[in-house]
Each structure stands twice: as C-alpha cells, then as structure tokens.
Design a protein around this motif. Sequence first.
Motif, short mmCIF file in Angstrom:
data_model
loop_
_atom_site.label_atom_id
_atom_site.label_comp_id
_atom_site.label_asym_id
_atom_site.label_seq_id
_atom_site.Cartn_x
_atom_site.Cartn_y
_atom_site.Cartn_z
N MET A 100 0.85 -1.20 0.00
CA MET A 100 0.00 0.00 0.00
C MET A 100 0.88 1.24 0.00
SD MET A 100 -2.98 1.07 2.72
CE MET A 100 -3.88 2.59 2.48
N THR A 101 0.59 2.18 -0.89
CA THR A 101 1.39 3.40 -1.00
C THR A 101 1.13 4.32 0.19
OG1 THR A 101 1.25 3.27 -3.40
CG2 THR A 101 1.93 5.38 -2.45
N ALA A 102 2.19 4.80 0.81
CA ALA A 102 2.06 5.69 1.97
C ALA A 102 1.44 7.03 1.54
CB ALA A 102 3.42 5.93 2.60
#
Length: 469
Positions: free
Chosen positions: A1-3
């Motif tokens: 998951m992209t921060a």
Amino acid sequence: MTATAQPIYDWDGFDFDTRQVHAGEYPDKNHGLRVPPIALSAGYLFEDFDDQVSRFDGSIHWRAEDDGPRGEGEAFSPSEHAPIYSRQGNPSNWVAEERLASLEGGTVSVAVSSGQAAISSALFALAQQGDHIVSTASVYGGTRILFGRSFKRFGIEFDYVWDAEDDAEWERAIRPNTKAIYTETVPNPCNDITDLRRIAAVAARYNLPLVVDNTVGTPALIRPFEHGANIVVHSATKFLTGHGAAVGGAIVDGGNFDWEAAERAGRSFPLITRSSRPGVASMLDRFGAGAYARAARESVVNDIGPTLSPLHGFLMHQGMETLSLRMERHVASSIRIAAWLEQQPEVLSVDYAGLPSSSFHALAARDYGLDADGYGRTGSVFGVTVRGGIDGARAFVNGLRLFSRMTGIGDTRSMVLHPHTSTHSTFAPEINERLGITPGLLRLSVGIESAEDLIRDLRGALDRVAAAV
C-alpha cells in the motif's frame, strides 16, 4: 500500500501567494482543524519542575515532541513552541508572526497590540535615555507626535532629515549617540515615497540599523529588506488584517544587521550584544540572526506589555491570506482615481508617486514597478488638494456619500480625512507647510469598491467644491 503524502509545513522556496495562505500554519493533533484556532489562554501548563526552569532560563523556546532537539536548519511549527505566558507569545499570534516574517523575507516577527506599539517597542529595543534617533521628515503625523512627546519624556531625542539625498544633512543629523535611522516606505498622507537604497547606504556607512515602517507599502508591493533595511514595522490594523475589524502591530527582524561591527564602531546595543545576567549568554550569542527580535520580545514587549489579543492575531493571519489579491484592487483603483482627479478643474494637485507627472515617478518605477499604462504601483493612500482651502475641503468631505469620513487607512472601505485639522493639527504652521499639509489637502484611502462608483462619489463632492468656492 502506497504511503500517504504528508502535508507541507516548511514553506521556504514557495511563491508569495502560496506563503501568504500557508506560512506559519501547523497541524492540529487534537481534532484535525484545518484553520489554526484562536488560543484563548493566558497561561500554559509546564510538564514538570525542570520544564518550568528551562522555559524561564531560555534554554528552550520550543518543544520537539517526538524526535529530540531539532537539527540545524530543521523547521518547527508554532505547536512546538514552549510558551510561558501569553504576554510573551500565543499560538494564534505565532501563526501571524511566522507568516509576516516569511512574506517580508525576515527571520523572526514579534506581534504587538498596535502599530504605535510596534514602533515604540522596536525603537526601545535599540535606544535608551540619553540616546538619539534620526528620522526622515515625512512620516505619519501620529509617529511624529509619538517621537516628540512620549520618546522625549523618556529621554530619547529625535532629529529629522528633510532631504534624504543630501549627505551633508545626514552628517549634521547623526551623532555619536544615534542608535537608528527611521523612515517609511510610503509616507502618509502624501505618498512621497522614500529611496530606501539611498537611506540604507547612509545607515550602513554610520553602522546604524535602518527601521522601516512598511504599513502602506505592504510586502505585497515592496519588501524593505531587499533594499537594505534591517528592521520592519507594521500597523497590522491596516492592510495586513485589511477589514478594519482588528487593531495590531508587528516588528520583523531582518537578521542582516552586524551588531558586533556596530559595537566596534562605538554604537552600543546592550539588550542585544550583552548578557542580561551572570551565566547567561547575550541574545546575539544565543539567537544569532533572530537576536534583535528576541531582545524586543523579552526585554521590551514582555516588560511593558503591549500584548496582541489572540483574536486579533487570528484576524491578522486570516487577513494576510488575501493580501496580494486585495492590494491589486487597491492599487489599480488608486491609479485610476488619482489620474482622474488630476484632470478635474476643482483639484489643485494630486500627491501620488505613481503618476507620470510626479517627481517620484522614476523611483516608483524602480522600486514598485509600473502597470501596463506606465503608472507606478505605490499603494492606495494619497493626498488630493482641492481649491478653496479649508472651505473647499469642508465642502468636499461633506459631499462624499460612499467614502467613509473617519480616521484610518488600509480598509476594504474607502476613507477620507482632513490632515490639517486631525493628524497634523498640533504641528507648527511652518512644519505643516514644509510637509505639504495645507488647509485644502485631503487624505484618501482607496478601498476595494468599484472604481466607477468611487469616481462618481468624488465627482459629486467636487461639484460641492465648485459651488462653495
């Protein structure tokens, strides 16, 4: 998951229009408030005994909550300050302070209760009983009263230079005990703009800090530090808040004056360069480029107490969010109105430096820039002299319906005042004559209403002048 990308809180390198909206804001960790809240609290809790000690001895002046002391050059937010009492600082006011410092290009700003408090506090940090300050002659009437009445009672003397281009006049005015040169970017009421570069060169030659009131100019039009100034003051009551709803002031430290060189040259600034008590280093040693502002806050504002209300601090930083937008309208309407007034038969003269007919036009072009039609952008406060002396002035003022008859400038609303019977009424006739404060002079502060509507209102007032004289 992209921060998730984190919001920006360090605004170095961003454009003026972005910084006027965001500089100084901080994350609210309690409720996620987008607008910094009004911090209505006189005092602040100490974490423990040692926290109280460190705040009072100056060893900390902000708190880093999660990662220890900040590294060199790392940003901190107002929420990380470690305050003592709202007389010295308040979270709402810190937003305004950091925003104004960013817009002016200074290091640190100190918010105070009014423009007069800003001038007084700025100069009390530099001068004491027995000292002397030199000012250009054309400054706001209330400032001259402050210098000639209250400062005189405190034992600080002033001299005025009438021709800032005359080296010999500066030579005669400056003394061994002179501690500062004071001027305004756009003097009120006659819009007779000052050559800051010229005055800054004089100040540097004599190892003196140059203090500049930029209330009428505002950082949207001119930034005095870029022209050699060292300290800037504002009546934030005017254009910075912009709506006539709050009273406030501010001092901005440019961080560019060589206090040690001044000391070596024989000009003493003890609040900045000397220790205030045994075992504590000087402000200069502790705070470097922000030393002057720190001295003004701790040794003047804290002691005398011209505290800015947090509500008014909130209104100040809110007002600055739209500063450049409002100034564009203020200036565009002022140019149009000044040019129109100059053509009216009931008008003897218009004091607006941006007019091509003005002797200040070349300076206006250099420092303020020209619009598409070749007019200088020198603010929205200027003088107009009508025929008939005081009778003409009375007819003019009484004939206005849209302009507000009141004291004040820099509001969204347009205003008119008769300086000869108000701001300059206590001056000797020969002083008023030299300043150009004649019985027929009116001061206009052009707001952000329709320029067409304002011109119609002025035309009606001039019709009254024609009938009266």
